[in-house]
Design a protein around this motif. Structure first.
Motif, PDB file in Angstrom:
ATOM      1  N   ASP A   7      29.784  39.773  71.521  1.00 15.63           N
ATOM      2  CA  ASP A   7      29.784  38.866  72.667  1.00 15.63           C
ATOM      3  C   ASP A   7      31.040  37.993  72.765  1.00 15.63           C
ATOM      4  OD1 ASP A   7      26.932  38.899  74.165  1.00 15.63           O
ATOM      5  OD2 ASP A   7      26.696  39.443  72.066  1.00 15.63           O
ATOM      6  N   ASP A  48      29.168  43.055  75.457  1.00 15.20           N
ATOM      7  CA  ASP A  48      29.786  41.970  76.225  1.00 15.20           C
ATOM      8  C   ASP A  48      31.212  41.682  75.740  1.00 15.20           C
ATOM      9  OD1 ASP A  48      27.561  41.764  77.835  1.00 15.20           O
ATOM     10  OD2 ASP A  48      26.865  39.838  77.037  1.00 15.20           O
ATOM     11  N   GLU A  66      25.657  44.038  79.255  1.00 13.34           N
ATOM     12  CA  GLU A  66      25.526  44.017  80.721  1.00 13.34           C
ATOM     13  C   GLU A  66      26.806  43.533  81.391  1.00 13.34           C
ATOM     14  OE1 GLU A  66      24.496  41.598  78.883  1.00 13.34           O
ATOM     15  OE2 GLU A  66      24.189  39.712  79.956  1.00 13.34           O
ATOM     16  N   HIS A  67      27.567  42.685  80.704  1.00  8.64           N
ATOM     17  CA  HIS A  67      28.831  42.207  81.287  1.00  8.64           C
ATOM     18  C   HIS A  67      29.919  43.281  81.259  1.00  8.64           C
ATOM     19  CE1 HIS A  67      27.984  37.858  81.894  1.00  8.64           C
ATOM     20  NE2 HIS A  67      27.026  38.130  81.030  1.00  8.64           N
ATOM     21  N   HIS A 117      21.989  45.959  72.801  1.00  7.51           N
ATOM     22  CA  HIS A 117      22.620  44.705  73.221  1.00  7.51           C
ATOM     23  C   HIS A 117      21.553  43.647  73.497  1.00  7.51           C
ATOM     24  CE1 HIS A 117      25.496  41.890  74.766  1.00  7.51           C
ATOM     25  NE2 HIS A 117      24.800  41.783  75.881  1.00  7.51           N
ATOM     26  N   HIS A 139      23.826  39.663  72.617  1.00  5.38           N
ATOM     27  CA  HIS A 139      23.330  39.152  73.898  1.00  5.38           C
ATOM     28  C   HIS A 139      22.790  37.727  73.866  1.00  5.38           C
ATOM     29  CE1 HIS A 139      21.888  39.263  77.976  1.00  5.38           C
ATOM     30  NE2 HIS A 139      20.643  39.097  77.610  1.00  5.38           N
TER      31      HIS A 139
END
Ligand code: FE2
Ligand code: FE2
Length: 357
Positions: free
Chosen positions: A46, A87, A117-118, A212, A248
């Motif tokens: 992340d 991420d 997701e990013h 994630h 995440h």
């Protein structure tokens, strides 16, 4: 963990602690002394590399990842590989993914990646896959079966039909408490792949799954949640020793559901608040069976540090090394039937926020 290994880890930990804040996780897997299969890997997660304009990126997030790379390269013993928990990017831009991967290319050793997701919702993972390959796969290492899943997929109509642009879709998925949002899921196709993959693995082989999002339901409003978590858990149920490691949530988190132990990784970018601050929300499903204590939600590096994990007995014991607090040890408790924080688990022993320092 043998005394020898524990000493080596503590020695390495001391050296790294002296180096400053540590946004990495160091994981040791030691499955049975007779197998002599002890090994370690590092876990970085992340980074949320954020493009501003031209060749300008948000400096803090760059620095967090640069430091993680530098300190991972200093680890002793050298980790067998490095895992990146997703991420890389903030808004999925190719510039962000490329810049993050350029920093990560400084790592000495093989790196495995999971999709965040990013990284995904701008172009549905196209650039990430072009740079890094498949988003779900498995590999074996020294007697352990590792599985990587893309857990941040969602409904087809939300992904393909609802938004006028990739930017709009990414912006919607990046928001917290968003009524327009959509839950993450592994999906039917990957679950079928996972079933086939696991069918070929003997049930006494330790299995470590990387995702994630948590493969459990913690808090839907922030997508600390995977909608088909129970179906994935059911596929993992026949195995003696299962650990799920996820990113995440940008915080230390641990839980036990049936045979599966769950541990979250810390972020190199920023920490999210801990469950005590959102557990009363109506959307919270009481699946988080182990209560936790947060050191200081207002200390910006509070959720950074590293952890090492001992799976010597098949149950996971974790030692978290935090930059400005004493170590926290989360160990399996036979009495409780789940991992407990050996210092802070009892309500009466907890230290209120703001009095840690
Ligand atoms: Fe993140
Ligand atoms: Fe994420």
């Amino acid at each position: 963990m043998s005394n020898y290994n524990r000493r080596r880890f503590l020695k390495a930990g001391g050296a790294l602690l002296a180096a400053g804040t540590l946004p990495i996780s160091l994981v040791e897997l030691a499955f049975g002394k007779e197998r002599k299969q002890n090994f370690t890997f590092a876990y970085v997660s992340d980074s949320h590399i954020t493009h501003v304009r031209g060749n300008q990126f948000v400096r803090n997030w760059d620095r967090g990842l640069i430091r993680a790379v530098a300190e991972t390269n200093l680890l002793d013993p050298k980790p067998d590989f490095i895992f990146y928990g997703g991420d890389i990017a903030q808004l999925g831009k190719p510039e962000e993914i490329d810049h993050g991967l350029e920093i990560l290319s400084g790592l000495h050793g093989d790196v495995h990646y999971v999709m965040g997701e990013h990284d995904y919702y701008l172009d549905l993972g196209e650039h990430w896959r072009k740079r890094l390959g498949p988003d779900h796969y498995s590999f074996n290492h020294k007697g352990v079966h590792f599985v990587v899943l893309n857990s941040i997929l969602t409904f087809d109509d939300w992904m393909y039909d609802k938004w006028s642009s990739g930017e709009e879709r990414m912006g919607q998925m990046a928001r917290l408490d968003n009524p327009q949002g959509s839950p993450f899921m592994v999906g039917e196709q990957q679950r079928a792949w996972l079933k086939k993959d696991l069918d070929a693995v003997s049930k006494d082989t330790p299995v470590v799954v990387f995702s994630h999002s948590p493969l459990q339901k913690i808090y839907q409003g922030w997508n600390f949640w995977t909608d088909d978590a129970e179906q994935v858990q059911a596929l993992l149920k026949p195995f003696d020793k299962v650990t799920v490691l996820y990113g995440h949530v940008h915080q230390i988190q641990y839980n036990q559901i049936d045979n599966i132990s769950f541990h979250a990784a810390m972020a190199t970018a920023w920490p999210w608040p801990y469950p005590s601050s959102y557990r009363q929300q109506a959307a919270h499903v009481p699946k988080l069976t182990v209560d936790m204590n947060r050191a200081d939600p207002f200390f910006e590096r509070d959720a950074t540090g590293w952890q090492f994990i001992n799976l010597d007995t098949g149950n996971v014991d974790v030692s978290y090394v935090l930059p400005d607090n004493s170590n926290r040890v989360v160990a399996w408790s036979d009495a409780a039937g789940h991992p407990v924080d050996t210092r802070y688990q009892a309500e009466a022993d907890r230290i209120p926020p703001q009095t840690h320092y």
